[in-house]
Structures are given as structure tokens and as C-alpha cells.
Design a protein around this motif. Sequence first.
Motif, PDB file in Angstrom:
ATOM      1  N   ALA A   4      22.820 -10.757   0.952  1.00  0.00           N
ATOM      2  CA  ALA A   4      23.572  -9.566   1.620  1.00  0.00           C
ATOM      3  C   ALA A   4      24.395  -9.045   0.128  1.00  0.00           C
ATOM      4  CB  ALA A   4      24.526  -9.879   2.392  1.00  0.00           C
ATOM      5  N   LEU A   5      25.126  -9.882  -0.462  1.00  0.00           N
ATOM      6  CA  LEU A   5      25.964  -9.294  -1.742  1.00  0.00           C
ATOM      7  C   LEU A   5      25.004  -8.699  -2.721  1.00  0.00           C
ATOM      8  CD1 LEU A   5      28.701  -9.072  -3.027  1.00  0.00           C
ATOM      9  CD2 LEU A   5      28.232 -11.299  -4.135  1.00  0.00           C
ATOM     10  N   THR A   6      23.767  -8.947  -2.997  1.00  0.00           N
ATOM     11  CA  THR A   6      22.934  -8.356  -3.816  1.00  0.00           C
ATOM     12  C   THR A   6      22.546  -6.967  -3.317  1.00  0.00           C
ATOM     13  OG1 THR A   6      22.132 -10.602  -4.627  1.00  0.00           O
ATOM     14  CG2 THR A   6      20.768  -8.689  -5.304  1.00  0.00           C
ATOM     15  N   ASP A   7      22.406  -6.891  -2.176  1.00  0.00           N
ATOM     16  CA  ASP A   7      21.968  -5.547  -1.458  1.00  0.00           C
ATOM     17  C   ASP A   7      22.987  -4.835  -1.507  1.00  0.00           C
ATOM     18  OD1 ASP A   7      19.434  -6.556  -1.246  1.00  0.00           O
ATOM     19  OD2 ASP A   7      19.650  -6.901   1.000  1.00  0.00           O
ATOM     20  N   VAL A   8      24.199  -5.372  -1.283  1.00  0.00           N
ATOM     21  CA  VAL A   8      25.578  -4.221  -1.193  1.00  0.00           C
ATOM     22  C   VAL A   8      25.571  -3.574  -2.802  1.00  0.00           C
ATOM     23  CG1 VAL A   8      27.970  -4.284  -1.074  1.00  0.00           C
ATOM     24  CG2 VAL A   8      26.526  -5.245   0.939  1.00  0.00           C
ATOM     25  N   LEU A   9      25.455  -4.713  -3.703  1.00  0.00           N
ATOM     26  CA  LEU A   9      25.824  -4.245  -4.816  1.00  0.00           C
ATOM     27  C   LEU A   9      24.744  -3.078  -5.293  1.00  0.00           C
ATOM     28  CD1 LEU A   9      26.369  -7.496  -6.875  1.00  0.00           C
ATOM     29  CD2 LEU A   9      28.114  -5.750  -6.548  1.00  0.00           C
ATOM     30  N   ARG A  10      23.491  -3.024  -4.930  1.00  0.00           N
ATOM     31  CA  ARG A  10      22.404  -2.231  -5.191  1.00  0.00           C
ATOM     32  C   ARG A  10      22.615  -1.130  -4.586  1.00  0.00           C
ATOM     33  NH1 ARG A  10      17.938  -3.565  -8.030  1.00  0.00           N
ATOM     34  NH2 ARG A  10      17.548  -5.928  -8.289  1.00  0.00           N
ATOM     35  N   ASP A  11      23.034  -0.874  -3.202  1.00  0.00           N
ATOM     36  CA  ASP A  11      23.506   0.351  -2.343  1.00  0.00           C
ATOM     37  C   ASP A  11      24.562   0.917  -2.857  1.00  0.00           C
ATOM     38  OD1 ASP A  11      21.283  -0.605  -0.942  1.00  0.00           O
ATOM     39  OD2 ASP A  11      22.567  -1.444   0.742  1.00  0.00           O
ATOM     40  N   ARG A  12      25.834   0.220  -3.556  1.00  0.00           N
ATOM     41  CA  ARG A  12      26.836   0.908  -3.961  1.00  0.00           C
ATOM     42  C   ARG A  12      26.745   1.788  -5.290  1.00  0.00           C
ATOM     43  NH1 ARG A  12      31.985  -0.640  -1.567  1.00  0.00           N
ATOM     44  NH2 ARG A  12      32.919  -0.531  -3.604  1.00  0.00           N
ATOM     45  N   HIS A  13      25.443   1.313  -5.968  1.00  0.00           N
ATOM     46  CA  HIS A  13      25.173   2.122  -7.212  1.00  0.00           C
ATOM     47  C   HIS A  13      25.141   3.398  -7.220  1.00  0.00           C
ATOM     48  CE1 HIS A  13      23.428   2.933 -11.129  1.00  0.00           C
ATOM     49  NE2 HIS A  13      24.148   1.871 -11.648  1.00  0.00           N
ATOM     50  N   PRO A  14      25.539   4.205  -8.094  1.00  0.00           N
ATOM     51  CA  PRO A  14      25.408   5.560  -7.966  1.00  0.00           C
ATOM     52  C   PRO A  14      24.156   6.026  -7.918  1.00  0.00           C
ATOM     53  CG  PRO A  14      27.164   5.084  -9.550  1.00  0.00           C
ATOM     54  CD  PRO A  14      26.499   3.929  -9.393  1.00  0.00           C
ATOM     55  N   GLY A  15      23.115   5.434  -8.461  1.00  0.00           N
ATOM     56  CA  GLY A  15      21.811   5.835  -8.550  1.00  0.00           C
ATOM     57  C   GLY A  15      20.989   5.495  -7.386  1.00  0.00           C
ATOM     58  N   GLY A  16      21.677   4.807  -6.313  1.00  0.00           N
ATOM     59  CA  GLY A  16      21.210   4.566  -4.949  1.00  0.00           C
ATOM     60  C   GLY A  16      20.537   3.023  -4.937  1.00  0.00           C
ATOM     61  N   PRO A  17      19.818   2.781  -3.870  1.00  0.00           N
ATOM     62  CA  PRO A  17      19.346   1.409  -3.728  1.00  0.00           C
ATOM     63  C   PRO A  17      18.337   1.182  -4.762  1.00  0.00           C
ATOM     64  CG  PRO A  17      19.545   2.288  -1.599  1.00  0.00           C
ATOM     65  CD  PRO A  17      19.967   3.537  -2.559  1.00  0.00           C
ATOM     66  N   GLY A  18      18.141   0.310  -5.649  1.00  0.00           N
ATOM     67  CA  GLY A  18      17.152   0.172  -6.744  1.00  0.00           C
ATOM     68  C   GLY A  18      17.320   1.120  -8.084  1.00  0.00           C
ATOM     69  N   GLY A  19      18.567   1.779  -7.994  1.00  0.00           N
ATOM     70  CA  GLY A  19      18.697   2.736  -9.152  1.00  0.00           C
ATOM     71  C   GLY A  19      19.032   2.231 -10.416  1.00  0.00           C
ATOM     72  N   ALA A  20      19.298   0.720 -10.589  1.00  0.00           N
ATOM     73  CA  ALA A  20      19.748   0.346 -11.818  1.00  0.00           C
ATOM     74  C   ALA A  20      19.243  -1.309 -11.555  1.00  0.00           C
ATOM     75  CB  ALA A  20      21.150   0.403 -12.104  1.00  0.00           C
ATOM     76  N   ASP A  21      19.247  -1.706 -12.670  1.00  0.00           N
ATOM     77  CA  ASP A  21      19.056  -3.232 -12.678  1.00  0.00           C
ATOM     78  C   ASP A  21      20.568  -3.939 -12.253  1.00  0.00           C
ATOM     79  OD1 ASP A  21      20.793  -2.766 -14.705  1.00  0.00           O
ATOM     80  OD2 ASP A  21      19.564  -4.053 -16.331  1.00  0.00           O
ATOM     81  N   LEU A  22      20.330  -5.375 -12.010  1.00  0.00           N
ATOM     82  CA  LEU A  22      21.509  -6.011 -11.553  1.00  0.00           C
ATOM     83  C   LEU A  22      22.810  -5.784 -12.356  1.00  0.00           C
ATOM     84  CD1 LEU A  22      20.072  -9.324 -10.341  1.00  0.00           C
ATOM     85  CD2 LEU A  22      21.433  -7.782  -8.816  1.00  0.00           C
ATOM     86  N   ALA A  23      22.592  -5.679 -13.768  1.00  0.00           N
ATOM     87  CA  ALA A  23      23.462  -5.621 -14.657  1.00  0.00           C
ATOM     88  C   ALA A  23      24.509  -4.374 -14.466  1.00  0.00           C
ATOM     89  CB  ALA A  23      23.140  -5.798 -16.108  1.00  0.00           C
ATOM     90  N   GLY A  24      23.540  -3.403 -14.314  1.00  0.00           N
ATOM     91  CA  GLY A  24      24.205  -2.040 -14.046  1.00  0.00           C
ATOM     92  C   GLY A  24      24.979  -1.960 -12.818  1.00  0.00           C
ATOM     93  N   CYS A  25      24.451  -2.575 -11.668  1.00  0.00           N
ATOM     94  CA  CYS A  25      25.212  -2.621 -10.514  1.00  0.00           C
ATOM     95  C   CYS A  25      26.298  -3.493 -10.649  1.00  0.00           C
ATOM     96  CB  CYS A  25      24.253  -3.265  -9.412  1.00  0.00           C
ATOM     97  SG  CYS A  25      22.533  -2.239  -8.959  1.00  0.00           S
TER      98      CYS A  25
END
Length: 304
Positions: free
Chosen positions: A96-117
Motif C-alpha cells: 500500500a505504501l509503495t502504491d501511495v508513493l507512486r500515485d503521489r508522484h507528479p508524473g502519475g502512477p508509474g511516472g517515475a522510479d522508486l527513488a524519484g517517488c
Amino acid sequence: MFGSTILDVLLAVVFTFLGVSLAASAVTEAIASMLRLRQSTLLDGISRLLNDPDFDGLARDVYDHALVDPLACVRTRQASLTNRPAFIHPRDFAVALTDVLRDRHPGGPGGADLAGCIATVPDDKLRGALQTLLRQADGDRLLFQAALATWFDGSMIRLSGWYRRRTQMISFLAAFAIAAMLNADVLHVTAEVWQRPAMVNLLNAGLSHDTITLQNALARLDASSLIGWDGWSGDPRDGWPGVLTMLSGWGIAAAASLFGAPFWFDTLQRLSWIRGAVPVAARADGLPYGSLALPHAKLSPGSE
């Protein structure tokens, strides 16, 4: 090494502790369920873990995740949580936390790697902790989720200790109230059990033919006089010194209940084994020590 009277006193005291502990555990569990203490403690723990005390950031989004709460909907306030989970599996929290980090990225879900998120996390301490876990996982998502699960599991161990400290006062107050209701005065129980062998010997020595006095003495030896309010009006504990002693006995029983019913159950088992291994001394008349030789007389009209 131990006399039978000492072991009888220990058994009576431990049995009293066990009874109060069992009742206090049931009452504490009922109060915790009614007040939803587990759910509230878990929510507070996750809010602290994710440095989201206002519940308007990562903690809220994690609670809105389907793996954490299948009935989740977008919530803006902590008070709007009507179905707070009492348990979250570490693996589900990590995903859940991994998905939330990806969703909160400005690029959208999957818009950046984990480091960028992770770099977008506003809190410095949380961002540093997540970056450390990501470095230990060499950037691998599955290893990072495993590290998150371990991190969460360790935090829940500390949270369990926090929950126990929150419920200890409730448990003590419940045990004290139960001891008062049952009049489970440990000091009184100790004194009564300690004095009973001597009282039995006095009965055998001097009350063989005094039927009325014998009846009173047998009533005094009744087990109901150990715990309960029977005969309280004539109890020698009347008066302030006796009342303070009684309150102290209740307090000892309440404090001992904090060890938990399993502890006192194991102790009772060990004492029972020791008691069974101790030989019982015999008196001159061949009866075991502490037994009462009743006279061959009717205790009451019509009794045989």
C-alpha cells in the motif's frame, strides 16, 4: 523443606490472584473492544510512523488503500474513519505504501522510479528512512517492499508495548473493582488459611462435646469466609485500621493481576505439583495434620 500450611497459604493466594486476573482480563478486553482501543492505537502508530499527525498525508492515503481497508473511500479527516482496522499485515502495508508513493508522484502512477517517488516525500526523517531502505534493497522493488514490511513489523512490536501501557491502568482499575466486589482481600485470605490448622487443633482438643460452639467454629472454618461479604457486619476488620488493611489487600490483588492470568495459572500448577509431593504429617490419633475429628454427636436436630 516447606510445611503443608505454607503451601496451602501460597495456593490460596495464587488462586485468588488467578481468579482476579481472569475476571480483570475479560473486563479489560470488553472495555478495549467497546472503546476500539486497538484500532485507535494502530492509527496513532501509523500516523507517527509516517510522520503524519494531522492525518492528511501518507497515513490517510495508506488507510484509503484497498489492501488496508477494502471499504475505503476518500476521507479528509481522521474522525470520518468509521471502519478502522485493528490489524494490518506488514506485506499489505508495504504494498500500500509503495502504491501511495507512486500515485503521489507528479508524473502519475508509474511516472517515475522508486527513488524519484521517495524524493517527493516532504518529511525529511521519513524520506531519509525510505531512502535508506531503498539503498539496502539495491533499488529492487520487491526487496524494498520486504524491507518496508520488516520496518513496519518492528514498529508494531514497539506499538504493542505502547498499547499494553495504555491498557495497564484500565486493567488495574478493573481488577481493583473486581477485588472490591468479591472482597478478595489477599491479606485476609493469607491470615485465615494460616490460622486454620491451629483452629482445627483447638477444636479437636477442647470442643469435642460442645455441640453449639462446634457449630459456630465449623461456620468460621467455612471456605466462604475467605472471599466474599458473608458476615461482614461482625468482621474484625471493622474500623479504619481494618478498612485500610482491606484496601491494601484489594490493591495487592489488583497489582498482581497485571502479571496476567497465564503467569498465575503456571504458578498454581507448579505449587500443586509441590503440594502433592510433600508428605502430610500424622497426628497422635492417626489422622492427617489439620483434619478435624468430629464428635459422635448430632450437630442439629434431625441430622444423622
